[in-house]
Design a protein around this motif. Structure first.
Motif, short mmCIF file in Angstrom:
data_model
loop_
_atom_site.label_atom_id
_atom_site.label_comp_id
_atom_site.label_asym_id
_atom_site.label_seq_id
_atom_site.Cartn_x
_atom_site.Cartn_y
_atom_site.Cartn_z
N ASN A 8 -6.41 8.52 5.68
CA ASN A 8 -6.15 8.46 4.23
C ASN A 8 -6.72 9.68 3.49
O ASN A 8 -7.12 9.58 2.33
CB ASN A 8 -6.73 7.17 3.64
CG ASN A 8 -8.24 7.13 3.77
OD1 ASN A 8 -8.83 7.94 4.48
ND2 ASN A 8 -8.86 6.18 3.10
N PRO B 233 1.35 8.01 -7.32
CA PRO B 233 0.52 9.17 -7.00
C PRO B 233 1.07 10.51 -7.49
O PRO B 233 0.32 11.49 -7.56
CB PRO B 233 0.44 9.15 -5.47
CG PRO B 233 1.67 8.44 -5.03
CD PRO B 233 2.02 7.47 -6.12
N PRO C 158 -7.19 12.44 1.12
CA PRO C 158 -6.50 12.48 -0.18
C PRO C 158 -5.51 13.61 -0.36
O PRO C 158 -4.65 13.55 -1.23
CB PRO C 158 -7.65 12.61 -1.19
CG PRO C 158 -8.82 13.08 -0.41
CD PRO C 158 -8.65 12.58 0.99
N TYR D 214 -2.28 5.34 6.29
CA TYR D 214 -1.92 6.69 5.81
C TYR D 214 -1.44 6.61 4.36
O TYR D 214 -1.00 5.55 3.90
CB TYR D 214 -0.84 7.30 6.71
CG TYR D 214 -1.35 7.58 8.10
CD1 TYR D 214 -1.99 8.78 8.39
CD2 TYR D 214 -1.27 6.61 9.09
CE1 TYR D 214 -2.52 9.01 9.66
CE2 TYR D 214 -1.78 6.82 10.36
CZ TYR D 214 -2.41 8.03 10.63
OH TYR D 214 -2.94 8.25 11.87
N ASN D 215 -1.52 7.74 3.65
CA ASN D 215 -1.02 7.79 2.28
C ASN D 215 0.50 7.94 2.32
O ASN D 215 1.01 8.93 2.86
CB ASN D 215 -1.60 8.99 1.54
CG ASN D 215 -3.10 8.88 1.35
OD1 ASN D 215 -3.61 7.79 1.05
ND2 ASN D 215 -3.82 9.97 1.54
N TYR E 42 -0.04 13.50 2.28
CA TYR E 42 0.85 12.37 2.00
C TYR E 42 2.11 12.43 2.85
O TYR E 42 2.55 13.52 3.26
CB TYR E 42 1.29 12.42 0.51
CG TYR E 42 0.57 11.40 -0.34
CD1 TYR E 42 -0.68 11.69 -0.87
CD2 TYR E 42 1.14 10.16 -0.59
CE1 TYR E 42 -1.34 10.75 -1.65
CE2 TYR E 42 0.48 9.22 -1.37
CZ TYR E 42 -0.76 9.51 -1.90
OH TYR E 42 -1.41 8.58 -2.66
N CYS F 207 2.49 17.22 1.16
CA CYS F 207 3.21 15.98 1.39
C CYS F 207 4.42 16.32 2.26
O CYS F 207 5.13 17.29 1.95
CB CYS F 207 3.69 15.44 0.04
SG CYS F 207 4.86 14.08 0.18
N LYS G 155 0.83 -1.24 0.00
CA LYS G 155 0.00 0.00 0.00
C LYS G 155 0.85 1.27 0.00
O LYS G 155 0.49 2.29 0.58
CB LYS G 155 -0.97 0.01 1.18
CG LYS G 155 -1.94 -1.16 1.18
CD LYS G 155 -3.05 -0.91 2.18
CE LYS G 155 -4.11 -1.97 2.16
NZ LYS G 155 -3.67 -3.29 2.63
#
Ligand code: FAD
Length: 398
Positions: free
Chosen positions: A324, A133, A326, A349-350, A329, A300, A94
């Motif tokens: 998560n 991503p 969107p 988490y992303n 990050y 991010c 993931k």
């Protein structure tokens, strides 16, 4: 806002080496252990760097040795195709991939065209593959550093350089347009302070143009700079005032030695914080500023710092922001801080990893920097090495 109650969030520990190295067989773990054990010796890194440079210069056949050791630890492959295995492997855990064409070469039209084509390929690849991503690139891959520097001096660009600058800007627009049309978020890395104002200016121009509906273009904020927290607040306000989304990648900054040396040599005051505590303070403050403006800011945090990751996790929990979400990050480099990446991803988490790629010889400067970063500082054992050692011991006793 997507809400998740604090009590439903899994407890996070970056110490869990079982999760961090779950994808490594005993053989792979031992190999990583030896690579970091060797890199942990400062003198060996210095000696190794010298001989590798010499052997490559003399065309000694050491490419295979490099490719199966340090290259394999920190890079995805020599081409995008060779990175497929890494992309799939990370996806199973993931974790997203950010393909980073890490070739540091000459600055001429031929190399700019090669770099442009390669960045467009990574954007296309990200468009086709959900496991990717973001795309990423450096302005110095498509602009001459000298022109970026000249542009931000008091005198500005000399007339005879205007065409070359404009030509590179057209390449930049083509890249950003492609990212926009294919709906791929694009990081623009931060570089040295003497070219960064130009990079910022170009990047904001692209953001205003392409970030109307969502953040496509992301600027990088180096929080080791004394002015950066202010710059970030200003960028947030400007984006709000002008109705576009601000894309932010927060980092501490990679050019500390180089910045200090130049400031010293040219006798101007250093643009960096005087100590790490101030950098940490601003990095964390920057993280909170982005979080507080999450409706306008997509961000991010690119860091291997466990406290900063923990802080963001805790603040998200406090504010009831889904893990998560969107627009948030975490990112680390391939081959480093798997304890952070894997544990964050396991907790929902992303997370994404920069996956550098390019011909072995051309990514050597990147690899030398990783080796230097992981070598012992004043006799301290590097964090990576300690974690690997803990996992080797844990498996022995399991
Ligand atoms: C995904 C990702 C993307 C990145 N992109 C970029 C980029 O675009 N541009 C860029 O410049 N870097 C980039 N970096 C590198 C980054 O800036 C840091 O060099 C690196 O991540 C180490 O910092 P840290 O937050 O991980 O952890 P830490 O180990 O906690 O912090 C080390 C950092 O603290 C700062 N520091 C150390 N000593 C001092 C001191 N005495 N005074 C002031 N500050 C000090 C330096 O920035 C140093 O790199 C990226 C890193 C990652 C993981």
């Amino acid at each position: 806002m997507n809400k998740t109650s604090a009590s439903t969030l899994p407890k996070l520990s970056f110490e869990d080496t079982k999760i961090a190295f779950s994808a490594k067989s005993n053989y792979q773990l031992k190999k990583a252990y030896w690579i970091f054990a060797l890199m942990n010796q400062n003198w060996l890194v210095k000696l190794g760097t010298f001989f590798i440079k010499l052997f490559l210069f003399l065309h000694f056949p050491i490419k295979k040795l490099i490719k199966t050791t340090i290259f394999q630890q920190f890079c995805g492959g020599e081409t995008i195709q060779e990175c497929e295995g890494t992309i799939d492997h990370l996806q199973q855990l993931k974790i997203g991939t950010i393909l980073d064409y890490s070739v540091e070469g000459e600055e001429n039209e031929k190399s700019f065209q090669i770099t442009k084509q390669e960045i467009l390929k990574t954007i296309q690849k990200a468009h086709e593959n959900q496991a990717i991503p973001y795309a990423v690139f450096k302005m110095t891959g498509i602009f001459q550093s000298e022109l970026l520097e000249e542009y931000q001096t008091e005198m500005g660009l000399a007339e005879e350089n205007e065409d070359a600058f404009q030509h590179s800007k057209e390449i930049l627009i083509e890249i950003c347009q492609a990212a926009h049309d294919l709906n791929v978020r694009l990081f623009i890395d931060a570089e040295e302070s003497w070219i960064q104002n130009t990079i910022d200016q170009l990047t904001y121009e692209m953001m205003e143009r392409f970030n109307q509906k969502q953040a496509i273009i992301f600027n990088t904020f180096q929080m080791y700079r004394v002015d950066m927290l202010n710059n970030l607040s200003h960028a947030i306000q400007t984006a709000k005032d002008n109705n576009y989304f601000l894309g932010v990648k927060l980092v501490r900054g990679a050019y500390l030695e180089k910045e200090r040396q130049r400031a010293h040599e040219e006798e101007y005051s250093e643009p960096l914080h005087k100590d790490k505590e101030h950098t940490d303070r601003d990095f964390n403050a920057g993280t909170l500023a982005c979080l507080a403006n999450i409706k306008h800011v997509h961000f991010c945090i690119g860091t291997h710092n466990e406290q900063s990751c923990q802080l963001l996790v805790e603040e998200m929990t406090k504010l009831g922001i889904a893990n998560n979400h969107p627009n948030i990050y975490f990112a680390q480099l391939l081959g480093m801080s798997d304890n952070i990446s894997y544990n964050l991803a396991a907790a929902g988490y992303n997370v994404a990893k920069y996956v550098p790629y390019g011909p072995v010889e051309a990514v050597m400067p990147y690899l030398f920097r990783r080796a230097e970063e992981n070598s012992s500082i004043a006799g301290q054992t590097s964090r990576e090495f300690t974690l690997l050692l803990n996992e080797v011991k844990r498996r022995k006793n399991a």
